[in-house]
Scaffold this motif. Structure first.
Motif, PDB file in Angstrom:
ATOM      1  N   SER A   1       0.456  -0.859  -0.284  1.00  0.00           N
ATOM      2  CA  SER A   1       0.090  -0.005   0.346  1.00  0.00           C
ATOM      3  C   SER A   1       0.627   1.692  -0.192  1.00  0.00           C
ATOM      4  O   SER A   1       2.051   1.538   0.168  1.00  0.00           O
ATOM      5  CB  SER A   1      -0.749   0.686   1.120  1.00  0.00           C
ATOM      6  OG  SER A   1      -1.655  -0.803   1.271  1.00  0.00           O
ATOM      7  N   ARG A   2       0.180   2.400   0.068  1.00  0.00           N
ATOM      8  CA  ARG A   2       0.619   3.722  -0.463  1.00  0.00           C
ATOM      9  C   ARG A   2       0.280   4.800   0.545  1.00  0.00           C
ATOM     10  O   ARG A   2      -0.775   4.835   0.974  1.00  0.00           O
ATOM     11  CB  ARG A   2       0.837   4.438  -1.375  1.00  0.00           C
ATOM     12  CG  ARG A   2       2.420   5.319  -1.823  1.00  0.00           C
ATOM     13  CD  ARG A   2       1.460   6.383  -3.219  1.00  0.00           C
ATOM     14  NE  ARG A   2       0.683   6.958  -3.084  1.00  0.00           N
ATOM     15  CZ  ARG A   2       1.041   8.225  -2.513  1.00  0.00           C
ATOM     16  NH1 ARG A   2       1.884   8.855  -1.695  1.00  0.00           N
ATOM     17  NH2 ARG A   2      -0.357   9.322  -2.261  1.00  0.00           N
ATOM     18  N   VAL A   3       0.624   5.466   1.684  1.00  0.00           N
ATOM     19  CA  VAL A   3       0.257   6.567   2.569  1.00  0.00           C
ATOM     20  C   VAL A   3       1.733   7.674   2.598  1.00  0.00           C
ATOM     21  O   VAL A   3       1.984   7.115   2.312  1.00  0.00           O
ATOM     22  CB  VAL A   3       0.365   5.854   3.808  1.00  0.00           C
ATOM     23  CG1 VAL A   3       0.237   6.725   4.936  1.00  0.00           C
ATOM     24  CG2 VAL A   3      -0.271   5.030   3.834  1.00  0.00           C
ATOM     25  N   ASP A   4       0.429   8.574   2.753  1.00  0.00           N
ATOM     26  CA  ASP A   4       0.531   9.936   2.638  1.00  0.00           C
ATOM     27  C   ASP A   4       1.529  10.320   3.762  1.00  0.00           C
ATOM     28  O   ASP A   4       2.284  10.869   3.171  1.00  0.00           O
ATOM     29  CB  ASP A   4      -0.372  11.238   2.136  1.00  0.00           C
ATOM     30  CG  ASP A   4      -0.045  11.438   0.439  1.00  0.00           C
ATOM     31  OD1 ASP A   4      -0.135  10.021  -0.668  1.00  0.00           O
ATOM     32  OD2 ASP A   4      -1.769  11.538   0.290  1.00  0.00           O
ATOM     33  N   GLU A   5       0.799   9.681   4.753  1.00  0.00           N
ATOM     34  CA  GLU A   5       1.370  10.149   5.331  1.00  0.00           C
ATOM     35  C   GLU A   5       0.813   9.953   6.912  1.00  0.00           C
ATOM     36  O   GLU A   5      -0.297   8.729   7.468  1.00  0.00           O
ATOM     37  CB  GLU A   5       0.685  11.777   6.558  1.00  0.00           C
ATOM     38  CG  GLU A   5       0.860  12.526   7.460  1.00  0.00           C
ATOM     39  CD  GLU A   5       0.166  13.771   8.190  1.00  0.00           C
ATOM     40  OE1 GLU A   5       0.671  14.115   8.743  1.00  0.00           O
ATOM     41  OE2 GLU A   5      -0.033  14.682   6.248  1.00  0.00           O
ATOM     42  N   ALA A   6       1.613   9.116   7.849  1.00  0.00           N
ATOM     43  CA  ALA A   6       1.005   7.923   8.714  1.00  0.00           C
ATOM     44  C   ALA A   6       1.905   8.749   9.836  1.00  0.00           C
ATOM     45  O   ALA A   6       3.033   9.673  10.297  1.00  0.00           O
ATOM     46  CB  ALA A   6       2.183   7.123   8.743  1.00  0.00           C
TER      47      ALA A   6
END
Length: 665
Positions: A356-361
């Motif tokens: 998966s890909r996340v902009d901000e965590a």
């Protein structure tokens, strides 16, 4: 009979018909103004009593008794009373009332219209004034079509049918009832007991369903929805904004759009081919996602201290393009093949992120495990634990008071890494480009903190204004002294105005897109505003309206804070005042007075309120603004043609008669 005589007869008949039709037009207009007064109670006992083409005033109650019928057609019914609820309109024992193309109102205060005991009511193309409260009870039936009413109650095994109706205040349904509505606009609906409500192609601004009731909505817009206490909502092809599901209730969303979904208690929620922007799931009994094409922001989070309790969510192989997860208090969340805006993990939660890909965590006191995933910006703090496995990429990472475990493949990559007072465990070392401080980012969520002094928190309101569009959001400060304001900035170049107010006290701030996350308001800095809005002289178009023209009224209203509402009050020939809320275009407000009978003298004035409730009135120094309705050219031409044809017929008759007398001599 000669050809000449036949021709003459035809001309005479045509002339008489035309003249009569022209006069009929005027009689009809005059009939609409016929004044009728009934002294004392109006009691309809037998047969049918009809009120037609009249301004009909009743100085008492109206009773429609067993099997009788009251018909109100093309009329204005006024119940004359001296105080609130002095009189009543009551239809009972299989009686019937029919209101067609009419207005029902009172001279002063409110009145009840009660349909009860197997009675029925039909309201068509009519307006029931805001001071009339309609109640349909005890096995009765009400049908409303193409009409506007303020308040309607359907109860005790009664039935309602609404088609093209508008309910401006409240529709209340309770007991065991059945209501069907089509193309209907409702400000607020409250359903309780064991009722069934079906809505098609309708708009409901606020909805509350409780008990064992069912709301079955199709192709309907539903705002501010509350489903509670074992109630059921079935929404197909609907658009919903704020939706709350509580207390063993159930919701099924099929091919629908949901802005915010909150499910608490032992609730059941099912999504089929639907789209949810934000979801808060707390102690949910069952949550099913089926054939979900896009879930923009799925939240599993806390609000004002409410927490998750061991909620498990699994989303695998979902085609999700914009996705937000907030896991809290022991939650377990597994996400695969997703593209997300935001991931937040708090208070002992565990998040598995696969392919998966996340902009901000943001990770605090929780565990996040990455496998073959990409995060643009990752922040771990407060005993957070980050595990990086497989071929993962993190563009910016900040680890403070936490633990970072690197066990990815050599192709894993971290571009910027900041580690402060943390533990670094290296199983396999990825590529790290540089170490630099994480750049700041733009906040869309603002928390308002109020310093308590003389103002009670529950009385403080926050209003967000886009000065080109008007009010875009309203909030209240809660008992802890905070209000969380969520702003969806679609244009980052804009500025917004925030007004915090309580009574006549206020603070006014300007917000930019990159404003601070926390704003503290000190009530000692509040200003006092007792100044009402400024109302300029209104203009009308056309200046000399006819009886077939609506009149546009425009007025400029300004205020040092913000104009909340502008109303136009009008009446004609001394009738009761009617109110129209004007629409905003900056400082210019506009509304329409409907067409009125020719010869009517129309009076109107303007009332404006600012956001603090200060009121201004412009009634032309008590003389009101006035105009007189003229006859339309159509009515004039019909009358003129009739007169001309009649004169021609008389002339022809005279010539024929004259010639006949000469021949006889």
């Amino acid at each position: 009979m000669s050809l000449r005589s036949i021709t003459l007869a035809i001309i005479v008949i045509a002339a008489i018909f035309t003249f009569t039709f022209g006069m009929y037009m005027h009689v009809e207009k005059a009939a609409a103004l016929t004044e009728r007064i009934h002294e004392g109670d109006l009691i309809v006992k037998n047969g049918t009593f009809t009120i037609a083409d009249s301004n009909f005033t009743v100085n008492g109650n109206i009773y429609v008794m067993k099997d009788a019928v009251l018909v109100i057609e093309n009329s204005i019914l006024i119940v004359n009373q001296t105080e609130d609820l002095e009189h009543v309109i009551k239809v009972n024992e299989t009686a019937r009332i029919e209101i067609v193309n009419s207005n029902v109102c009172t001279s002063v205060g409110s009145i009840q219209m009660i349909i009860t005991d197997n009675a029925s009511a039909t309201i068509s193309s009519s307006k029931i004034s805001n001071d009339t409260m309609i109640e349909c009870r005890v096995n009765s039936t009400i049908t409303v079509s193409s009409s506007k009413i303020a308040s309607l109650t359907i109860a005790d095994n009664s039935t309602g049918m609404l088609n093209g109706a508008e309910i401006t205040e409240k529709l209340e349904i309770y007991g065991i009832c059945s209501v069907n509505m089509t193309s209907t606009h409702i400000a607020y609906i409250e359903v309780s007991g064991r009722c069934e409500v079906r809505a098609l192609n309708s708009y409901i601004n606020s909805t509350s369903v409780s008990g064992e009731s069912l709301l079955n909505a199709t192709a309907t817009i539903l705002n501010n929805v509350s489903i509670d206490n074992a109630a059921t909502l079935y929404a197909k092809g609907c658009s919903l904004n704020r939706t709350f599901v509580r207390g063993k209730s159930s919701c099924v969303f099929n091919s629908s759009q949901v802005e915010t979904l909150e499910a608490t208690g032992v609730s059941n929620v099912k999504l089929i081919k639907s789209h949810v922007n934000e979801a808060l799931l707390k102690v949910v009994g069952h949550f099913t996602v089926k054939n979900l094409p896009k879930m923009a922001k799925l939240w599993g989070s806390s609000i004002n201290g409410s927490i998750f309790y061991s909620l498990n969510i699994t989303l695998i192989n979902s085609t999700i393009s914009s996705y937000k997860v907030h896991a809290c208090e022991g939650s377990i969340v597994e996400i695969s093949n997703a593209d997300m805006d935001m991931l937040k993990a708090y208070s002992g939660s565990t998040v598995y992120l696969n392919f998966s890909r996340v902009d901000e965590a943001i990770v605090m006191s929780s565990i996040v495990k990455l496998m073959h995933s990409t995060i643009d910006k990752l922040e771990a703090k407060g005993s957070g634990r980050i595990h990086i496995y497989g071929e993962s990429i993190v563009n910016e990472m900040s680890v403070k008071d936490s633990c970072l475990t690197l066990d990815g493949e050599q192709s894993s990559k971290i571009k910027d890494l900041v580690i402060e007072n943390s533990t670094l465990i290296i199983a396999r070392m990825p590529s790290i480009d540089s170490i630099s401080k994480v750049s700041s980012f733009l906040f869309r969520q603002i928390t308002i903190s109020c310093m308590k002094e003389e103002v009670t928190f529950s009385n403080v309101n926050i209003t967000i204004i886009d000065e080109s569009l008007g009010t875009i959001a309203k909030y209240s400060v809660n008992e802890t002294g905070y209000a969380t304001v969520l702003l969806d900035f679609t244009d980052t170049s804009k500025t917004y105005v925030l007004i915090a107010h309580s009574g006549r006290s206020f603070i006014k701030l300007t917000l930019a897109f990159d404003c601070l996350h926390m704003i503290t308001l000190n009530f000692s800095q509040f200003s006092i505003d007792d100044s009402p809005p400024s109302i300029q002289a209104p203009s009308i178009e056309p200046m000399e309206p006819s009886d077939v023209q609506a009149v546009s009224v425009k007025v400029t209203v300004s205020d040092n804070l913000y104009v909340e509402k502008v109303c136009l009050f009008f009446r004609f020939d001394g009738s009761s005042w009617k109110c129209i809320e004007l629409k905003r275009a900056g400082d210019l407000f506009e509304g329409y007075i409907p067409s009125l009978p020719a010869g009517s003298k129309v009076e109107f004035y303007i009332v404006a309120y600012d956001i603090l409730g200060n009121k201004a009135v412009n009634d032309n120094d008590g003389k009101y603004f006035t105009y007189t309705v003229k006859y339309s050219s159509t009515s004039f031409h019909i009358s003129l043609i009739g007169i001309v044809l009649a004169l021609m017929a008389i002339a022809i008759v005279y010539v024929v008669w004259k010639k006949r007398n000469l021949l006889l001599r």
